[in-house]
Design a protein around this motif. Structure first.
Motif: not given
Lengths: 81, 228
Positions: A3, A7-8, A10-11, A14, A35-36, A38-39, A41-44
Motif C-alpha cells: 500500500x 501511494x508513492x 500515485x501521482x 494518475x 482501501x488503495x 478507493x484512495x 479513485x477518490x484522488x482521481x
C-alpha cells in the motif's frame, strides 16, 4: 507491491507516466486492495472536480482597468522612445 | 488522468486602436496546448514595438492569469493587482525575455511571484516555498470512504464552488501553488519546477501531498454517507 508503494507511485499513475511494469504491479495490487482502490479513485475524482469546476470569471471592470493601465504604459513608452 | 479542461467563455477583444497582428481565436483549454504556434512570433513582434502583438498575448492569457491570482491569493483585489503587475512587468521587461521558455511560462512565473508576495505581506513568516519541517498531519490513508460516481453533482454549482475555494484555501501555499499549476493550469512538471525554482522530484512530492490533502478535505463533503 504494498500500500505504501502505491501511494508513492500515485501521482505518476494518475498522470499516466508510470513505467508499464510498475503500473501492472500497481493495478494488480488495486485489484485486491479495496482501501488503495478507493484512495486512487477518490484522488482521481478530486483532480477532476477541480478541473471541471466553474472557471473564475474575469469581471468586466477588472479587465477594463487592466487594458487602461496597459494603454497608459504603451503611451508612456512611445513618448520616451 | 483526464486532463484539466477549462471552459472557454467568449470575451470581446479589447484593442487599443492598433491594427491586429493576427486574427484572434479563443484560447485552447489545455495549458500544454494553450500556447499556440504563433506565440514566439507575437513575442518577437511585441519586442520590436508592435503593441497590438502584446495586446494579443494579453487577450489570450488574461483570464488564466486572473484565475491563477484568485486561486493563490483567494482575494479579488489581490488577484487584480497580480494580473496587472504580471502584464505590466512582462511588457516592461520584454527585452530580458530570452525565449528559453515559453512566454506563457515566463508570465506565470511573474504572476506566481506577485501572488506569493501578496500572501507574504498578509502573513509574514508564514509563506515560504521551502518545505515545512512538518505540516502537522499525514493525509495518507485517512478517511478511506467511497464517494460514488459523481459526488460533485450532489451540490449546486455555487455551493460546490464555495467548497472548492475553502479546501484549496486551507492548503499550505507551497502545496496549493503546485496543485494549481499542475492540475488546474495543466502546466508540465518540468515547467512547474522551473517556475517555482525547485526540483522536479520536489514538484512531484508536493503534488502528491496536495492531491492527498485535498482528497482528505473533500472526503467529508463527498463521502457516500454524507451525500446519499
Amino acid at each position: 507491491m504494498n500500500c505504501k508503494k502505491v501511494i508513492l507511485e500515485l501521482t505518476s499513475y494518475l498522470d499516466g507516466v508510470l513505467e508499464s511494469g510498475v503500473r501492472i504491479d500497481l493495478e494488480e495490487h488495486l485489484a485486491r486492495c479495496t482501501d488503495c482502490r478507493i484512495v486512487v479513485d477518490t484522488t482521481r475524482k478530486t483532480i477532476q472536480i477541480f478541473c471541471n469546476s466553474e472557471p473564475v470569471p474575469l469581471p468586466d471592470d477588472v479587465r477594463t482597468r487592466l487594458h487602461t493601465a496597459l494603454l497608459d504604459r504603451f503611451r508612456r513608452n512611445s513618448k520616451t522612445t | 488522468m483526464v486532463p484539466c479542461q477549462m471552459s472557454v467563455t467568449s470575451y470581446p477583444k479589447l484593442t487599443l486602436g492598433v491594427q491586429r497582428f493576427v486574427s484572434a481565436t479563443e484560447p485552447k483549454p489545455l495549458a500544454s496546448t494553450v500556447v499556440r504556434d504563433d506565440e514566439a512570433q507575437l513575442v518577437s513582434a511585441a519586442k520590436a514595438g508592435d503593441v497590438s502583438a502584446f495586446e494579443e498575448l494579453v487577450n489570450r492569457y488574461e483570464r488564466k492569469i486572473f484565475r491563477l491570482g484568485m486561486n493563490i491569493t483567494q482575494n479579488r483585489e489581490d488577484a487584480e493587482d497580480v494580473m496587472q503587475d504580471a502584464f505590466l512587468k512582462s511588457y516592461q521587461n520584454l527585452d530580458r525575455f530570452q525565449g528559453d521558455s515559453r512566454f506563457y511560462t515566463w508570465l506565470v512565473r511573474i504572476a506566481v511571484n506577485e501572488a506569493l508576495m501578496k500572501l507574504r505581506k498578509r502573513r509574514p513568516n508564514q509563506v515560504s516555498l521551502d518545505e515545512p519541517l512538518t505540516d502537522g498531519e499525514d493525509p495518507i490513508f485517512r478517511e478511506i470512504e467511497d464517494w460514488g460516481p459523481s459526488p460533485e453533482k450532489k451540490f449546486a454549482q455555487t455551493e460546490l464552488n464555495e467548497i472548492l475555494t475553502q479546501v484549496i484555501g486551507e492548503l499550505d501555499p507551497i502545496f496549493r501553488v503546485v496543485f494549481l499549476l499542475r492540475d488546474v493550469e495543466g502546466i508540465s512538471t518540468e515547467e512547474t519546477a522551473q517556475i517555482l525554482g525547485i526540483s522536479v522530484p520536489a514538484v512531484k512530492s508536493r503534488l502528491l501531498r496536495a492531491r492527498l490533502k485535498l482528497r482528505q478535505r473533500l472526503n467529508k463533503h463527498f463521502r457516500r454517507s454524507e451525500t446519499q
